[in-house]
Scaffold this motif. Structure first.
Motif, mmCIF file in Angstrom:
data_model
loop_
_atom_site.group_PDB
_atom_site.id
_atom_site.type_symbol
_atom_site.label_atom_id
_atom_site.label_comp_id
_atom_site.label_asym_id
_atom_site.label_seq_id
_atom_site.Cartn_x
_atom_site.Cartn_y
_atom_site.Cartn_z
ATOM 1 N N GLN A 158 -9.298 31.711 2.099
ATOM 2 C CA GLN A 158 -7.723 31.540 1.268
ATOM 3 C C GLN A 158 -8.094 32.265 -0.041
ATOM 4 N N LYS A 200 -6.890 24.894 -2.351
ATOM 5 C CA LYS A 200 -6.536 25.936 -1.248
ATOM 6 C C LYS A 200 -5.658 27.271 -2.669
ATOM 7 N N ALA A 201 -5.265 26.266 -3.571
ATOM 8 C CA ALA A 201 -3.825 27.083 -4.254
ATOM 9 C C ALA A 201 -4.934 27.840 -5.142
ATOM 10 N N THR A 212 -6.413 18.127 -9.254
ATOM 11 C CA THR A 212 -7.421 18.509 -8.551
ATOM 12 C C THR A 212 -8.211 17.254 -9.293
ATOM 13 N N SER A 259 -9.210 21.185 -0.116
ATOM 14 C CA SER A 259 -7.689 19.867 -0.421
ATOM 15 C C SER A 259 -6.389 20.896 -0.929
ATOM 16 N N ASP A 260 -5.371 20.531 -0.884
ATOM 17 C CA ASP A 260 -4.114 21.517 -1.206
ATOM 18 C C ASP A 260 -4.518 22.294 -2.389
ATOM 19 N N SER A 261 -5.406 21.591 -3.565
ATOM 20 C CA SER A 261 -5.085 21.916 -4.467
ATOM 21 C C SER A 261 -6.546 23.144 -4.640
ATOM 22 N N HIS A 275 -15.337 23.754 -4.229
ATOM 23 C CA HIS A 275 -14.932 22.724 -3.479
ATOM 24 C C HIS A 275 -15.510 21.870 -3.029
ATOM 25 N N GLN A 283 -5.990 30.734 -4.030
ATOM 26 C CA GLN A 283 -5.465 31.867 -3.921
ATOM 27 C C GLN A 283 -4.889 32.994 -5.058
ATOM 28 N N ALA A 287 -2.974 23.519 -10.477
ATOM 29 C CA ALA A 287 -3.851 22.916 -9.384
ATOM 30 C C ALA A 287 -5.242 22.441 -10.025
#
Length: 200
Positions: A25, A182-183, A156, A178-180, A167, A186, A152
């Motif tokens: 990511q 990952k954001a 989160t 989670s999407d948060s 994580h 990135q 995020a």
């Protein structure tokens, strides 16, 4: 003669795959910045076995990091699962062998940051990130975290800190990022790459 494009080294150790997914990511975030490549590398596990028993190339996943990968990087993302509030031994073992790079100042002035994965939600995410920064400071690197302008961080319900991506993997079956999370990974990668270009 063509010059090699600068790259961010995403250097990690992962036992169950969660830290490796974070590295992927972070690589996606680096890819958002034109003019910077991503180089994802891992380190070999350590063992009390004193005989050479591991192949020089892992059977799967990212290749093992070389000293040249670290020395020539334009920036560094350092990742490890949490071990009692600190990085795992294989990553520490690799860093412990970089005294000559410290002596020569090869990494001085380059941006760097840390990321981690923990089994429990309060299992040392922040202490692991902070203790991983100590060798980076000794190398003279410029620390990079995740600013609260990243939405995020406000949303989160698992991992993610201003000190770096994290994580929450869980102590049972491994939870996916989670999407948060990952954001945040990135954003961290993108920020490192942008800083690397500015500091070159």
């Amino acid at each position: 003669m063509a010059t090699e494009q600068p790259y961010i080294l995403v250097l990690y150790y992962s036992r169950t795959g969660q830290t490796a997914e974070m590295a992927t990511q972070i690589g996606r975030g680096i890819a958002r910045v034109a003019g910077v490549d991503t180089r994802i590398r891992t380190v070999a596990p350590v063992s009390p076995d004193t005989e050479a028993s591991l192949p020089p190339v892992p059977d799967s996943g990212a290749p093992y990091a070389s000293r040249a990968d670290l020395e020539k990087c334009a920036g560094l993302a350092l990742g490890s699962p949490t071990r009692f509030g600190n990085m795992a031994a294989p990553l520490k073992h690799f860093l412990d062998g970089t005294g000559d790079l410290w002596l020569s100042g090869a990494l001085s002035g380059k941006p760097a940051g840390a990321f981690t994965s923990t089994g429990s939600l309060h299992g040392g995410q922040e202490t692991t990130l902070l203790t991983m920064m100590i060798p980076l400071l000794h190398h003279g690197m410029v620390l990079c975290g995740v600013p609260y302008s990243e939405q995020a961080l406000h949303e989160t319900a698992s991992g993610g800190t201003p000190y770096g991506p994290s994580h929450w993997a869980g102590t049972g079956p491994q939870q996916k990022l989670s999407d948060s999370e990952k954001a945040i990974c990135q954003t961290f990668g993108q920020r490192l790459a942008s800083l690397a270009l500015k500091l070159r």
